[in-house]
Enzyme design. Structure first.
Site, PDB file in Angstrom:
ATOM      1  N   GLY A  49      27.318   8.346 -26.536  1.00  0.00           N
ATOM      2  CA  GLY A  49      28.371   7.582 -25.876  1.00  0.00           C
ATOM      3  C   GLY A  49      28.026   6.100 -25.746  1.00  0.00           C
TER       4      GLY A  49
ATOM      5  N   GLU B  62      24.214  13.511 -31.047  1.00  0.00           N
ATOM      6  CA  GLU B  62      24.860  14.703 -30.461  1.00  0.00           C
ATOM      7  C   GLU B  62      24.539  15.976 -31.231  1.00  0.00           C
ATOM      8  OE1 GLU B  62      26.343  11.799 -30.963  1.00  0.00           O
ATOM      9  OE2 GLU B  62      27.526  11.232 -29.215  1.00  0.00           O
TER      10      GLU B  62
ATOM     11  N   ALA C 216      26.262   9.920 -22.992  1.00  0.00           N
ATOM     12  CA  ALA C 216      26.842  10.654 -21.867  1.00  0.00           C
ATOM     13  C   ALA C 216      25.719  11.125 -20.953  1.00  0.00           C
ATOM     14  CB  ALA C 216      27.624  11.855 -22.394  1.00  0.00           C
TER      15      ALA C 216
ATOM     16  N   GLU D 244      29.063   4.656 -28.892  1.00  0.00           N
ATOM     17  CA  GLU D 244      30.534   4.691 -28.882  1.00  0.00           C
ATOM     18  C   GLU D 244      31.100   3.597 -27.977  1.00  0.00           C
ATOM     19  OE1 GLU D 244      30.258   8.925 -28.000  1.00  0.00           O
ATOM     20  OE2 GLU D 244      31.673   9.301 -29.611  1.00  0.00           O
TER      21      GLU D 244
HETATM   22  N1  CAA Z   1      21.665  11.482 -19.576  1.00  0.00           N
HETATM   23  C1  CAA Z   1      21.015  11.619 -18.410  1.00  0.00           C
HETATM   24  N2  CAA Z   1      19.780  11.119 -18.206  1.00  0.00           N
HETATM   25  C2  CAA Z   1      19.184  10.469 -19.220  1.00  0.00           C
HETATM   26  C3  CAA Z   1      19.813  10.290 -20.461  1.00  0.00           C
HETATM   27  C4  CAA Z   1      21.119  10.825 -20.627  1.00  0.00           C
HETATM   28  N3  CAA Z   1      21.811  10.661 -21.747  1.00  0.00           N
HETATM   29  N4  CAA Z   1      18.981   9.616 -21.271  1.00  0.00           N
HETATM   30  C5  CAA Z   1      17.871   9.372 -20.563  1.00  0.00           C
HETATM   31  N5  CAA Z   1      17.981   9.892 -19.315  1.00  0.00           N
HETATM   32  C6  CAA Z   1      17.003   9.849 -18.242  1.00  0.00           C
HETATM   33  C7  CAA Z   1      15.856  10.808 -18.518  1.00  0.00           C
HETATM   34  O1  CAA Z   1      16.191  12.120 -18.136  1.00  0.00           O
HETATM   35  C8  CAA Z   1      14.769  10.189 -17.692  1.00  0.00           C
HETATM   36  O2  CAA Z   1      14.958  10.530 -16.354  1.00  0.00           O
HETATM   37  P1  CAA Z   1      13.804  11.378 -15.559  1.00  0.00           P
HETATM   38  O3  CAA Z   1      12.612  10.470 -15.587  1.00  0.00           O
HETATM   39  O4  CAA Z   1      14.399  11.573 -14.204  1.00  0.00           O
HETATM   40  O5  CAA Z   1      13.611  12.642 -16.350  1.00  0.00           O
HETATM   41  C9  CAA Z   1      15.047   8.690 -17.788  1.00  0.00           C
HETATM   42  O6  CAA Z   1      16.414   8.566 -18.193  1.00  0.00           O
HETATM   43  C10 CAA Z   1      14.179   7.997 -18.830  1.00  0.00           C
HETATM   44  O7  CAA Z   1      14.354   8.661 -20.062  1.00  0.00           O
HETATM   45  P2  CAA Z   1      13.119   9.172 -20.972  1.00  0.00           P
HETATM   46  O8  CAA Z   1      11.946   9.489 -20.109  1.00  0.00           O
HETATM   47  O9  CAA Z   1      13.629  10.255 -21.856  1.00  0.00           O
HETATM   48  O10 CAA Z   1      12.815   7.824 -21.772  1.00  0.00           O
HETATM   49  P3  CAA Z   1      12.137   7.729 -23.224  1.00  0.00           P
HETATM   50  O11 CAA Z   1      11.872   6.274 -23.398  1.00  0.00           O
HETATM   51  O12 CAA Z   1      11.031   8.688 -23.356  1.00  0.00           O
HETATM   52  O13 CAA Z   1      13.285   8.213 -24.243  1.00  0.00           O
HETATM   53  C11 CAA Z   1      15.533   8.270 -25.157  1.00  0.00           C
HETATM   54  C12 CAA Z   1      14.466   7.435 -24.384  1.00  0.00           C
HETATM   55  C13 CAA Z   1      15.084   8.479 -26.593  1.00  0.00           C
HETATM   56  C14 CAA Z   1      16.820   7.443 -25.117  1.00  0.00           C
HETATM   57  C15 CAA Z   1      15.728   9.643 -24.462  1.00  0.00           C
HETATM   58  O14 CAA Z   1      15.933   9.423 -23.072  1.00  0.00           O
HETATM   59  C16 CAA Z   1      16.907  10.428 -24.973  1.00  0.00           C
HETATM   60  O15 CAA Z   1      16.818  11.018 -26.029  1.00  0.00           O
HETATM   61  N6  CAA Z   1      18.026  10.437 -24.207  1.00  0.00           N
HETATM   62  C17 CAA Z   1      19.215  11.207 -24.583  1.00  0.00           C
HETATM   63  C18 CAA Z   1      19.959  10.520 -25.705  1.00  0.00           C
HETATM   64  C19 CAA Z   1      21.142  11.358 -26.143  1.00  0.00           C
HETATM   65  O16 CAA Z   1      21.020  12.462 -26.613  1.00  0.00           O
HETATM   66  N7  CAA Z   1      22.346  10.760 -25.995  1.00  0.00           N
HETATM   67  C20 CAA Z   1      23.579  11.425 -26.452  1.00  0.00           C
HETATM   68  C21 CAA Z   1      24.253  12.077 -25.295  1.00  0.00           C
HETATM   69  S1  CAA Z   1      25.618  13.057 -25.804  1.00  0.00           S
HETATM   70  C22 CAA Z   1      26.940  12.016 -25.822  1.00  0.00           C
HETATM   71  O17 CAA Z   1      26.794  10.817 -25.623  1.00  0.00           O
HETATM   72  C23 CAA Z   1      28.270  12.645 -26.071  1.00  0.00           C
HETATM   73  C24 CAA Z   1      29.398  11.705 -26.279  1.00  0.00           C
HETATM   74  O18 CAA Z   1      29.673  11.299 -27.429  1.00  0.00           O
HETATM   75  C25 CAA Z   1      30.281  11.280 -25.190  1.00  0.00           C
END
Ligand code: CAA
Length: 257
Positions: free
Chosen positions: A108, A131, A65, A111
């Protein structure tokens, strides 16, 4: 024209949809989910589309998400979230959906991959439900579909620890059916799509429907549903064509009736 997707016209019955929010690792914004639901509904209506392949980028299928959007939603916003409806529309797609997953499929994103009927993963794919690290739980079917896909222990471990599994482990536990070199994932998914697209469309449609039912009903009910679908297909022109082609030792020419 969608802004967050690239939808190619179907080739040999297979339509390729690519998620395109590279700046956010294909995080599933409301806009993206809405555009995806819309693209699948269009594919549903187009007879020349038999199968859809869904993919992301080499780095991320989808990183979950959109957390920046989520931070702005309170309890009421979450309760009335339009994304719920988009997820239902995606889940309602009746034609085969194949996910070609490279890189991160988190939250997501995992998912969404599990909404597909067949998952093909590149060697570097990572599947996870992180999450719990945000103080929440999966909200787009993760607790239910993951448990059905991989069993209780693996699902509990992934959801409670938030730790991702790699492609090899995902294949071992049955989440993924095939692993490829990352540069071949989409091509392999398209190849499987073309194989399915050449089959009798009504049989494909009922096979998907009946197989999905198996996850929800007891064995006796499932066998009954299978029987009804089997009988229904006995009245189709394609079934007669399939049997005739076998006897005449030639490939069948299915017409979707
Ligand atoms: N939402 C919004 N932006 C995101 C994102 C997300 N889920 N994941 C990554 N981005 C963005 C980052 O903010 C970053 O943007 P900026 O440079 O503008 O800050 C860009 O994408 C690149 O990401 P990273 O610099 O973090 O890249 P990385 O290679 O260092 O790390 C990663 C990759 C491990 C995937 C890390 O980005 C991360 O942990 N992302 C979040 C993953 C997460 O927690 N997902 C679950 C969301 S909750 C959900 O999905 C609920 C549901 O069931 C519906």
């Amino acid at each position: 024209m969608p802004r967050t997707l690239n939808v190619l016209p179907p080739e040999k019955g297979v339509c390729l949809i690519t998620l395109q929010r590279p700046e956010a690792l294909n995080a599933l914004s409301t806009e993206l989910l809405g555009e995806l639901a819309q693209a699948l509904e269009t594919a549903e209506r187009e007879p020349e589309v038999r199968v859809v392949v869904l993919t992301g980028s080499r780095k991320a299928f989808a990183a979950g998400a959109d957390l920046k959007e989520m931070a702005e939603r309170d309890l009421i916003g979450t309760l009335e979230d339009p994304r719920v409806r988009h997820w239902q529309r995606i889940a309602g797609f009746s034609k085969p959906l194949i996910a070609a997953v490279n890189g991160f499929a988190l939250g997501g994103g995992c998912e969404l991959a599990m909404h597909a009927d067949i998952l093909i993963a590149g060697r570097d794919a990572r599947f996870g439900q992180p999450e719990i690290d945000l103080g929440i739980i999966p909200g787009a079917g993760g607790t239910q579909r993951l448990l059905r896909a991989v069993g209780k222990s693996q699902a509990m471990q992934m959801v409670l620890t938030g730790e991702a599994i790699d492609a090899r482990q995902a294949q071992r536990v049955g989440l993924v059916s095939e692993i490829t070199q990352p540069e071949l994932t989409v091509e392999r998914a398209l190849e499987i799509g073309r194989l399915i697209a050449a089959k009798a469309p009504l049989a494909v449609r009922l096979a998907k429907e009946v197989l999905l039912k198996a996850q929800d009903v007891d064995l006796a009910s499932g066998l009954n549903i299978e029987r009804q679908a089997f009988v229904m297909l006995a009245g189709t022109a394609d079934r007669n064509e399939g049997l005739r082609a076998f006897q005449e030792k030639r490939p069948p020419r299915f017409v979707g009736r």
